[in-house]
Design a protein around this motif. Structure first.
Motif, PDB file in Angstrom:
ATOM      1  N   GLU A 154       0.845  -1.195   0.000  1.00  0.00           N
ATOM      2  CA  GLU A 154       0.000   0.000   0.000  1.00  0.00           C
ATOM      3  C   GLU A 154       0.884   1.249   0.000  1.00  0.00           C
ATOM      4  O   GLU A 154       1.767   1.388   0.827  1.00  0.00           O
ATOM      5  N   ARG A 155       0.607   2.138  -0.939  1.00  0.00           N
ATOM      6  CA  ARG A 155       1.436   3.343  -1.087  1.00  0.00           C
ATOM      7  C   ARG A 155       1.315   4.281   0.123  1.00  0.00           C
ATOM      8  O   ARG A 155       2.291   4.851   0.578  1.00  0.00           O
ATOM      9  N   SER A 204     -11.722   3.894   0.261  1.00  0.00           N
ATOM     10  CA  SER A 204     -12.243   2.915   1.223  1.00  0.00           C
ATOM     11  C   SER A 204     -12.418   3.488   2.624  1.00  0.00           C
ATOM     12  O   SER A 204     -13.229   2.978   3.400  1.00  0.00           O
ATOM     13  N   ASN A 210     -15.506   7.000   2.454  1.00  0.00           N
ATOM     14  CA  ASN A 210     -16.792   6.950   1.738  1.00  0.00           C
ATOM     15  C   ASN A 210     -17.961   7.160   2.697  1.00  0.00           C
ATOM     16  O   ASN A 210     -17.790   7.367   3.899  1.00  0.00           O
ATOM     17  N   PHE A 211     -19.166   7.085   2.141  1.00  0.00           N
ATOM     18  CA  PHE A 211     -20.377   7.366   2.919  1.00  0.00           C
ATOM     19  C   PHE A 211     -20.712   6.248   3.909  1.00  0.00           C
ATOM     20  O   PHE A 211     -21.312   6.481   4.959  1.00  0.00           O
ATOM     21  N   ASN A 261     -22.431   3.315   3.021  1.00  0.00           N
ATOM     22  CA  ASN A 261     -23.672   2.626   2.684  1.00  0.00           C
ATOM     23  C   ASN A 261     -23.399   1.148   2.409  1.00  0.00           C
ATOM     24  O   ASN A 261     -22.551   0.814   1.578  1.00  0.00           O
ATOM     25  N   VAL A 280       4.208   0.866  -5.517  1.00  0.00           N
ATOM     26  CA  VAL A 280       4.672   0.021  -6.623  1.00  0.00           C
ATOM     27  C   VAL A 280       4.906   0.889  -7.850  1.00  0.00           C
ATOM     28  O   VAL A 280       4.015   1.631  -8.281  1.00  0.00           O
ATOM     29  N   GLU A 299     -12.488   8.453  -6.436  1.00  0.00           N
ATOM     30  CA  GLU A 299     -13.063   7.175  -6.854  1.00  0.00           C
ATOM     31  C   GLU A 299     -12.914   7.011  -8.366  1.00  0.00           C
ATOM     32  O   GLU A 299     -12.972   7.994  -9.115  1.00  0.00           O
ATOM     33  N   HIS A 316     -19.606   2.412  -5.751  1.00  0.00           N
ATOM     34  CA  HIS A 316     -20.439   1.476  -4.975  1.00  0.00           C
ATOM     35  C   HIS A 316     -19.645   0.269  -4.471  1.00  0.00           C
ATOM     36  O   HIS A 316     -20.205  -0.814  -4.279  1.00  0.00           O
ATOM     37  N   GLY A 317     -18.357   0.470  -4.176  1.00  0.00           N
ATOM     38  CA  GLY A 317     -17.517  -0.667  -3.778  1.00  0.00           C
ATOM     39  C   GLY A 317     -17.481  -0.959  -2.289  1.00  0.00           C
ATOM     40  O   GLY A 317     -16.985  -2.015  -1.891  1.00  0.00           O
ATOM     41  N   PHE A 318     -17.975  -0.048  -1.460  1.00  0.00           N
ATOM     42  CA  PHE A 318     -17.837  -0.300  -0.015  1.00  0.00           C
ATOM     43  C   PHE A 318     -18.665  -1.522   0.393  1.00  0.00           C
ATOM     44  O   PHE A 318     -18.181  -2.428   1.073  1.00  0.00           O
ATOM     45  N   GLN A 319     -19.916  -1.562  -0.045  1.00  0.00           N
ATOM     46  CA  GLN A 319     -20.743  -2.729   0.291  1.00  0.00           C
ATOM     47  C   GLN A 319     -20.088  -4.008  -0.216  1.00  0.00           C
ATOM     48  O   GLN A 319     -20.154  -5.061   0.433  1.00  0.00           O
TER      49      GLN A 319
HETATM   50  C1  LIG Z   1     -16.687   9.965  -1.013  1.00  0.00           C
HETATM   51  C2  LIG Z   1     -17.057   8.571  -1.409  1.00  0.00           C
HETATM   52  C3  LIG Z   1     -18.274   8.009  -0.998  1.00  0.00           C
HETATM   53  C4  LIG Z   1     -18.594   6.670  -1.321  1.00  0.00           C
HETATM   54  N1  LIG Z   1     -19.709   6.103  -0.762  1.00  0.00           N
HETATM   55  C5  LIG Z   1     -19.906   4.757  -0.922  1.00  0.00           C
HETATM   56  C6  LIG Z   1     -20.976   4.108  -0.242  1.00  0.00           C
HETATM   57  O1  LIG Z   1     -21.682   4.700   0.553  1.00  0.00           O
HETATM   58  N2  LIG Z   1     -21.204   2.775  -0.468  1.00  0.00           N
HETATM   59  C7  LIG Z   1     -20.412   2.066  -1.340  1.00  0.00           C
HETATM   60  O2  LIG Z   1     -20.688   0.875  -1.545  1.00  0.00           O
HETATM   61  N3  LIG Z   1     -19.345   2.650  -1.957  1.00  0.00           N
HETATM   62  C8  LIG Z   1     -19.077   3.969  -1.754  1.00  0.00           C
HETATM   63  N4  LIG Z   1     -18.017   4.572  -2.354  1.00  0.00           N
HETATM   64  C9  LIG Z   1     -17.131   3.764  -3.192  1.00  0.00           C
HETATM   65  C10 LIG Z   1     -16.146   2.961  -2.356  1.00  0.00           C
HETATM   66  O3  LIG Z   1     -15.559   3.753  -1.363  1.00  0.00           O
HETATM   67  C11 LIG Z   1     -15.058   2.433  -3.310  1.00  0.00           C
HETATM   68  O4  LIG Z   1     -15.652   1.804  -4.425  1.00  0.00           O
HETATM   69  C12 LIG Z   1     -14.172   1.410  -2.619  1.00  0.00           C
HETATM   70  O5  LIG Z   1     -13.704   1.906  -1.388  1.00  0.00           O
HETATM   71  C13 LIG Z   1     -13.003   1.074  -3.524  1.00  0.00           C
HETATM   72  O6  LIG Z   1     -12.071   0.322  -2.793  1.00  0.00           O
HETATM   73  P1  LIG Z   1     -10.683  -0.041  -3.452  1.00  0.00           P
HETATM   74  O7  LIG Z   1      -9.941  -0.860  -2.486  1.00  0.00           O
HETATM   75  O8  LIG Z   1     -10.944  -0.584  -4.820  1.00  0.00           O
HETATM   76  O9  LIG Z   1      -9.991   1.388  -3.731  1.00  0.00           O
HETATM   77  P2  LIG Z   1      -9.216   2.414  -2.778  1.00  0.00           P
HETATM   78  O10 LIG Z   1      -9.861   2.586  -1.485  1.00  0.00           O
HETATM   79  O11 LIG Z   1      -8.993   3.640  -3.624  1.00  0.00           O
HETATM   80  O12 LIG Z   1      -7.842   1.690  -2.511  1.00  0.00           O
HETATM   81  C14 LIG Z   1      -6.861   1.553  -3.506  1.00  0.00           C
HETATM   82  C15 LIG Z   1      -5.528   1.649  -2.795  1.00  0.00           C
HETATM   83  O13 LIG Z   1      -4.482   1.373  -3.715  1.00  0.00           O
HETATM   84  C16 LIG Z   1      -3.369   2.153  -3.340  1.00  0.00           C
HETATM   85  N5  LIG Z   1      -2.474   2.262  -4.498  1.00  0.00           N
HETATM   86  C17 LIG Z   1      -2.744   2.839  -5.683  1.00  0.00           C
HETATM   87  N6  LIG Z   1      -1.680   2.746  -6.509  1.00  0.00           N
HETATM   88  C18 LIG Z   1      -0.725   2.100  -5.811  1.00  0.00           C
HETATM   89  C19 LIG Z   1       0.610   1.717  -6.126  1.00  0.00           C
HETATM   90  N7  LIG Z   1       1.171   1.981  -7.318  1.00  0.00           N
HETATM   91  N8  LIG Z   1       1.340   1.080  -5.167  1.00  0.00           N
HETATM   92  C20 LIG Z   1       0.795   0.785  -3.948  1.00  0.00           C
HETATM   93  N9  LIG Z   1      -0.469   1.148  -3.611  1.00  0.00           N
HETATM   94  C21 LIG Z   1      -1.220   1.784  -4.538  1.00  0.00           C
HETATM   95  C22 LIG Z   1      -3.988   3.486  -2.932  1.00  0.00           C
HETATM   96  O14 LIG Z   1      -3.121   4.231  -2.095  1.00  0.00           O
HETATM   97  C23 LIG Z   1      -5.258   3.037  -2.237  1.00  0.00           C
HETATM   98  O15 LIG Z   1      -5.127   2.966  -0.833  1.00  0.00           O
HETATM   99  C24 LIG Z   1     -17.695   5.921  -2.112  1.00  0.00           C
HETATM  100  C25 LIG Z   1     -16.500   6.503  -2.578  1.00  0.00           C
HETATM  101  C26 LIG Z   1     -16.173   7.797  -2.217  1.00  0.00           C
HETATM  102  C27 LIG Z   1     -14.871   8.385  -2.686  1.00  0.00           C
END
Ligand SMILES: Cc1cc2nc3c(=O)[nH]c(=O)nc-3n(C[C@H](O)[C@H](O)[C@H](O)COP(=O)(O)OP(=O)(O)OC[C@H]3O[C@@H](n4cnc5c(N)ncnc54)[C@H](O)[C@@H]3O)c2cc1C
Length: 378
Positions: A35-36, A44, A47-48, A50, A173, A312, A340-343
């Motif tokens: 994780e960077r 993650s 987010n909200f 939900n 990375v 996002e 919508h990835g949190f759920q």
């Molecule tokens: C404000 C907001 C509200 C939201 N509300 C909701 C909700 O209510 N319900 C719901 O279901 N979804 C919601 N979402 C969407 C949900 O938060 C995301 O879809 C989900 O968290 C995505 O998770 P992830 O692990 O794919 O991405 P991320 O949380 O973005 O994690 C990706 C990680 O990869 C790391 N990374 C990137 N590149 C590199 C690299 N080269 N080397 C090492 N690490 C790296 C980043 O630092 C990051 O920590 C919301 C999103 C936002 C922004």
């Protein structure tokens, strides 16, 4: 510098990466999670919160159902529940055409095992007296709810670490190369991690990594807009949202047990992944507050104490990328969750671990395959 070896290297410690690390350990795969920043610091963690299934793309419901099951047993599974409350999710509507959408969705979701209760004007007010006068009906999903995003991904990463995963924070990375059977993953400080399997769970940044393997995806960054009020006595149980085709109207709210009301939605703001910044649009904050009062008028008496946004990744078809690479064996993707990835977080980790471990998964994820972007006619 010596290489660090594992069965699987996961790039990105958001919810997807952290839960995949945990479920891979459950399948006895050795895991490195890179994780960077800090685990759960990006979308993650901000987010909200939900934990909603209703309203989702129907073919995504099996994955959402699998995830919902894990939400319900998280305390037993990882020792923490991330404040998950299965309070139900209430989806209101203001217009007849939106009521038709709610009715159709309820009928279409039933074969996927999602039972929704349709409430007419009077039943809605009897059951949820806080709802405003503009709502003509609602669909209630009794087993959905909400949780604290700040806690969820770190809880999975801690559990993965206790189970033997190696979690490296502050580790960016820069490149991934496949030499022979193994991938060589190099970080900003020159360390090399080696594994026959790489899983990219890098959120909106996943596109930069898939590009390194000639699999470009049309991912764009945007910043959903959030706000929170001062605390008041706990009274609003369900998450409240709306079905509407007017973007400004699409707001949602939930009350945490400590009393604050978290809300979000409306127009999305700009997000700049290269400098890891997203911006709150003041005009949207004002319009959001008006629109949440249409859902629950009593909120107009409260003070807003903080606003924020997060970065996002969105695809044109509004569904994520999940599955194996179309070009490189041993390479897997789970990114671009389109708001919508949190759920889905626990379910995505479980499904990706199953796919990597067994070569197939019981839960259908074909619609999310990265190949859909290269197969489009010219
Ligand atoms: C404000 C907001 C509200 C939201 N509300 C909701 C909700 O209510 N319900 C719901 O279901 N979804 C919601 N979402 C969407 C949900 O938060 C995301 O879809 C989900 O968290 C995505 O998770 P992830 O692990 O794919 O991405 P991320 O949380 O973005 O994690 C990706 C990680 O990869 C790391 N990374 C990137 N590149 C590199 C690299 N080269 N080397 C090492 N690490 C790296 C980043 O630092 C990051 O920590 C919301 C999103 C936002 C922004």
């Amino acid at each position: 510098m010596s290489k660090i070896n594992a069965d699987v290297v996961i790039i990105g410690g958001g919810f997807m990466g952290a839960s995949a690390a945990f479920f891979l350990r459950q399948r006895n795969r050795s895991v490195v999670l890179l994780e960077r920043d800090l685990v759960g610091q990006q979308a993650s963690g901000v987010n909200f919160g939900n934990v909603r299934r209703q309203g989702r793309f129907l073919p995504q419901l099996p994955l959402a159902n699998r995830s919902r099951e894990i939400w319900g047993k998280m305390a037993d599974l990882i020792g923490e529940d991330a404040e998950f409350l299965p309070t139900g999710h209430l989806r209101l509507c203001f217009r007849d055409e939106d009521l038709e959408t709610l009715e159709r969705y309820a009928a279409d979701a039933r074969p996927y095992g999602l039972e929704l209760e349709l409430l007419g004007r009077n039943a809605l007010r009897d059951r949820f007296p806080f709802v405003g006068p503009d709502a003509i009906a609602a669909s209630f999903s009794p087993n959905d709810g909400h949780a604290n995003p700040r806690l969820a991904a770190p809880a999975f990463a801690r559990a993965a670490s206790r189970a033997g995963a190696e979690v490296f924070e502050r580790t960016e990375v820069l490149s991934i190369e496949k030499a022979g059977e193994d991938f060589q993953v190099e970080s900003h400080d020159g360390r090399v991690f080696q594994a026959p399997v790489v899983l990219v769970t890098a959120g909106v940044w996943g596109g930069q990594l898939s590009q390194q393997f000639d699999e470009p995806v049309p991912i764009v960054a945007m910043g959903p807009q959030m706000a929170v009020t001062e605390p008041v006595p706990y009274a609003l149980e369900p998450v409240v949202g709306i079905c509407s085709s007017v973007p400004e109207e699409v707001v949602y709210l939930r009350q945490v047990k400590r009393g604050n009301i978290v809300y979000g939605g409306g127009l999305r703001g700009p997000a700049l992944p290269d400098i890891r910044r997203s911006y709150v649009l003041p005009s949207n904050t004002l319009s959001q507050f008006e629109n949440v009062q249409r859902l629950v008028p009593a909120l107009g008496n409260l003070r807003v104490i903080r606003t924020w946004s997060g970065i996002e990744g969105y695809l044109q078809d509004d569904i994520p990328i999940m599955g194996e690479s179309a070009r490189v064996s041993g390479l897997y993707y789970a990114f671009g969750f389109c708001g919508h990835g949190f759920q889905l977080g626990p379910g995505v980790g479980d499904v990706m671990a199953e796919l990597i471990d067994r070569g197939s998964t019981e839960t259908p994820i074909d619609p999310f395959h990265i190949g859909r972007f290269s197969e489009q006619p010219a």
